[in-house]
Design a protein around this motif. Structure first.
Motif, PDB file in Angstrom:
ATOM      1  N   THR A  13      -2.080   2.766  31.106  1.00  0.00           N
ATOM      2  CA  THR A  13      -1.651   3.523  30.007  1.00  0.00           C
ATOM      3  C   THR A  13      -0.271   3.930  30.227  1.00  0.00           C
ATOM      4  O   THR A  13       0.302   4.580  29.150  1.00  0.00           O
ATOM      5  CB  THR A  13      -2.928   4.737  29.723  1.00  0.00           C
ATOM      6  N   SER A  14       0.394   3.760  31.230  1.00  0.00           N
ATOM      7  CA  SER A  14       1.491   4.581  31.521  1.00  0.00           C
ATOM      8  C   SER A  14       2.493   3.289  31.883  1.00  0.00           C
ATOM      9  O   SER A  14       2.147   2.225  32.448  1.00  0.00           O
ATOM     10  CB  SER A  14       1.658   5.564  32.551  1.00  0.00           C
ATOM     11  N   GLY A  15       3.761   3.517  31.949  1.00  0.00           N
ATOM     12  CA  GLY A  15       4.795   2.477  32.132  1.00  0.00           C
ATOM     13  C   GLY A  15       5.224   1.566  31.121  1.00  0.00           C
ATOM     14  O   GLY A  15       5.953   0.599  31.604  1.00  0.00           O
ATOM     15  N   PHE A  16       4.826   1.945  30.107  1.00  0.00           N
ATOM     16  CA  PHE A  16       5.344   0.924  28.831  1.00  0.00           C
ATOM     17  C   PHE A  16       6.592   1.337  28.500  1.00  0.00           C
ATOM     18  O   PHE A  16       7.051   2.426  28.650  1.00  0.00           O
ATOM     19  CB  PHE A  16       4.378   1.282  27.503  1.00  0.00           C
ATOM     20  N   ARG A  17       7.281   0.445  28.012  1.00  0.00           N
ATOM     21  CA  ARG A  17       8.657   0.507  27.420  1.00  0.00           C
ATOM     22  C   ARG A  17       8.512   0.129  25.997  1.00  0.00           C
ATOM     23  O   ARG A  17       7.970  -0.577  25.256  1.00  0.00           O
ATOM     24  CB  ARG A  17       9.850  -0.642  28.206  1.00  0.00           C
ATOM     25  N   PHE A  18       9.283   0.990  25.294  1.00  0.00           N
ATOM     26  CA  PHE A  18       9.164   0.759  23.832  1.00  0.00           C
ATOM     27  C   PHE A  18      10.649   0.755  23.181  1.00  0.00           C
ATOM     28  O   PHE A  18      11.315   1.381  23.677  1.00  0.00           O
ATOM     29  CB  PHE A  18       8.338   1.941  23.037  1.00  0.00           C
ATOM     30  N   ARG A  19      10.653   0.022  21.915  1.00  0.00           N
ATOM     31  CA  ARG A  19      12.064   0.028  21.133  1.00  0.00           C
ATOM     32  C   ARG A  19      11.523  -0.118  19.869  1.00  0.00           C
ATOM     33  O   ARG A  19      10.737  -1.092  19.393  1.00  0.00           O
ATOM     34  CB  ARG A  19      12.813  -1.170  21.771  1.00  0.00           C
ATOM     35  N   GLY A  21      12.240  -1.607  16.199  1.00  0.00           N
ATOM     36  CA  GLY A  21      12.888  -2.631  15.549  1.00  0.00           C
ATOM     37  C   GLY A  21      12.277  -4.094  15.954  1.00  0.00           C
ATOM     38  O   GLY A  21      11.324  -4.179  16.500  1.00  0.00           O
ATOM     39  N   GLU A  22      12.838  -5.049  15.290  1.00  0.00           N
ATOM     40  CA  GLU A  22      12.615  -6.342  15.361  1.00  0.00           C
ATOM     41  C   GLU A  22      12.640  -6.900  16.708  1.00  0.00           C
ATOM     42  O   GLU A  22      13.494  -6.189  17.685  1.00  0.00           O
ATOM     43  CB  GLU A  22      13.360  -7.213  14.481  1.00  0.00           C
ATOM     44  N   PRO A  23      11.734  -7.875  17.166  1.00  0.00           N
ATOM     45  CA  PRO A  23      11.807  -8.245  18.492  1.00  0.00           C
ATOM     46  C   PRO A  23      13.270  -8.792  18.951  1.00  0.00           C
ATOM     47  O   PRO A  23      13.809  -9.305  17.940  1.00  0.00           O
ATOM     48  CB  PRO A  23      10.806  -9.442  18.464  1.00  0.00           C
ATOM     49  N   GLU A  24      13.625  -8.883  20.190  1.00  0.00           N
ATOM     50  CA  GLU A  24      14.869  -9.337  20.517  1.00  0.00           C
ATOM     51  C   GLU A  24      14.629 -10.720  21.094  1.00  0.00           C
ATOM     52  O   GLU A  24      13.586 -10.960  21.718  1.00  0.00           O
ATOM     53  CB  GLU A  24      15.298  -8.483  21.683  1.00  0.00           C
ATOM     54  N   PRO A  30       9.668 -12.383  31.654  1.00  0.00           N
ATOM     55  CA  PRO A  30       9.589 -11.465  32.512  1.00  0.00           C
ATOM     56  C   PRO A  30      10.527 -10.586  33.126  1.00  0.00           C
ATOM     57  O   PRO A  30      10.811  -9.701  33.271  1.00  0.00           O
ATOM     58  CB  PRO A  30       8.815 -12.127  33.627  1.00  0.00           C
ATOM     59  N   ALA A  31      11.707 -11.727  33.106  1.00  0.00           N
ATOM     60  CA  ALA A  31      13.174 -11.158  33.505  1.00  0.00           C
ATOM     61  C   ALA A  31      13.865 -10.489  32.290  1.00  0.00           C
ATOM     62  O   ALA A  31      14.991  -9.984  32.934  1.00  0.00           O
ATOM     63  CB  ALA A  31      13.798 -12.508  33.874  1.00  0.00           C
ATOM     64  N   PHE A  32      13.608 -10.076  31.153  1.00  0.00           N
ATOM     65  CA  PHE A  32      14.063  -9.575  30.187  1.00  0.00           C
ATOM     66  C   PHE A  32      14.444  -7.957  30.708  1.00  0.00           C
ATOM     67  O   PHE A  32      13.735  -7.409  31.219  1.00  0.00           O
ATOM     68  CB  PHE A  32      13.213  -9.509  29.025  1.00  0.00           C
ATOM     69  N   ASP A  33      15.549  -7.679  30.263  1.00  0.00           N
ATOM     70  CA  ASP A  33      16.135  -6.390  30.761  1.00  0.00           C
ATOM     71  C   ASP A  33      15.730  -5.298  29.638  1.00  0.00           C
ATOM     72  O   ASP A  33      16.226  -5.366  28.613  1.00  0.00           O
ATOM     73  CB  ASP A  33      17.693  -6.325  30.832  1.00  0.00           C
ATOM     74  N   ASP A  34      14.564  -4.492  29.772  1.00  0.00           N
ATOM     75  CA  ASP A  34      14.357  -3.577  29.080  1.00  0.00           C
ATOM     76  C   ASP A  34      14.547  -2.003  29.398  1.00  0.00           C
ATOM     77  O   ASP A  34      14.038  -1.119  29.120  1.00  0.00           O
ATOM     78  CB  ASP A  34      12.897  -3.728  28.985  1.00  0.00           C
ATOM     79  N   SER A  35      15.578  -1.908  30.425  1.00  0.00           N
ATOM     80  CA  SER A  35      15.752  -0.668  30.807  1.00  0.00           C
ATOM     81  C   SER A  35      16.616   0.406  30.091  1.00  0.00           C
ATOM     82  O   SER A  35      16.251   1.630  30.166  1.00  0.00           O
ATOM     83  CB  SER A  35      16.799  -0.939  32.085  1.00  0.00           C
ATOM     84  N   SER A  36      17.217  -0.166  28.858  1.00  0.00           N
ATOM     85  CA  SER A  36      17.402   0.935  28.017  1.00  0.00           C
ATOM     86  C   SER A  36      16.375   1.195  26.808  1.00  0.00           C
ATOM     87  O   SER A  36      16.556   2.013  26.226  1.00  0.00           O
ATOM     88  CB  SER A  36      18.498   0.458  26.887  1.00  0.00           C
ATOM     89  N   GLY A  59       8.088   0.519  10.223  1.00  0.00           N
ATOM     90  CA  GLY A  59       8.506  -0.758  10.385  1.00  0.00           C
ATOM     91  C   GLY A  59       7.973  -1.459  11.877  1.00  0.00           C
ATOM     92  O   GLY A  59       6.873  -0.912  12.278  1.00  0.00           O
ATOM     93  N   VAL A  60       8.715  -2.082  12.470  1.00  0.00           N
ATOM     94  CA  VAL A  60       8.319  -3.067  13.666  1.00  0.00           C
ATOM     95  C   VAL A  60       8.614  -2.149  14.918  1.00  0.00           C
ATOM     96  O   VAL A  60       9.761  -1.704  14.824  1.00  0.00           O
ATOM     97  CB  VAL A  60       8.875  -4.506  13.473  1.00  0.00           C
ATOM     98  N   GLY A  61       7.660  -2.103  15.794  1.00  0.00           N
ATOM     99  CA  GLY A  61       8.039  -1.696  17.243  1.00  0.00           C
ATOM    100  C   GLY A  61       7.597  -2.446  18.222  1.00  0.00           C
ATOM    101  O   GLY A  61       6.676  -3.213  18.087  1.00  0.00           O
ATOM    102  N   CYS A  62       8.301  -2.663  19.349  1.00  0.00           N
ATOM    103  CA  CYS A  62       7.965  -3.643  20.284  1.00  0.00           C
ATOM    104  C   CYS A  62       7.694  -2.569  21.697  1.00  0.00           C
ATOM    105  O   CYS A  62       8.265  -1.763  21.996  1.00  0.00           O
ATOM    106  CB  CYS A  62       9.133  -4.294  20.778  1.00  0.00           C
ATOM    107  N   TYR A  63       6.663  -3.194  22.342  1.00  0.00           N
ATOM    108  CA  TYR A  63       6.331  -2.496  23.664  1.00  0.00           C
ATOM    109  C   TYR A  63       6.336  -3.649  24.589  1.00  0.00           C
ATOM    110  O   TYR A  63       5.897  -4.630  24.495  1.00  0.00           O
ATOM    111  CB  TYR A  63       4.998  -1.841  23.508  1.00  0.00           C
ATOM    112  N   ARG A  64       6.356  -3.224  25.855  1.00  0.00           N
ATOM    113  CA  ARG A  64       6.434  -3.946  27.182  1.00  0.00           C
ATOM    114  C   ARG A  64       5.847  -3.332  28.271  1.00  0.00           C
ATOM    115  O   ARG A  64       5.921  -2.207  28.314  1.00  0.00           O
ATOM    116  CB  ARG A  64       7.839  -4.573  27.510  1.00  0.00           C
TER     117      ARG A  64
END
Length: 79
Positions: A13-19, A21-24, A30-36, A59-64
């Motif tokens: 439940t924790s540690g997810f990254r969210f942005r 917008g459309e997928p990048e 695995p090596a994708f930089d999602d630090s922002s 709209g669209v949102g992306c989680y990792r």
């Protein structure tokens, strides 16, 4: 007859990254930089603060999520 080992659960439940917008390109790697991306816990909603406005963000949102699965002993299954 021996009793089976109790199940082990890992709460994801924790540690997810969210942005928002459309997928990048390449974000599934695995090596994708999602630090922002915003660090969030799930359940999560990206428009909770919009509820006071007449126009809610849609709209669209992306989680990792990055995690390491524990080893699975021989003869067992992981779900």
């Amino acid at each position: 007859m021996s009793q089976p080992e109790p199940r082990t659960s890992i709460e994801l439940t924790s540690g997810f990254r969210f942005r928002f917008g459309e997928p990048e390109p390449g974000q599934e790697a695995p090596a994708f930089d999602d630090s922002s991306w915003q660090l969030v816990e799930v359940p999560h909603t990206w428009n909770a603060l919009d509820s006071t406005d007449r126009e809610m963000r849609r709209g669209v949102g992306c989680y990792r999520l990055r995690f390491s699965a524990p080893g699975t002993p021989a003869g067992t299954r992981a779900y």
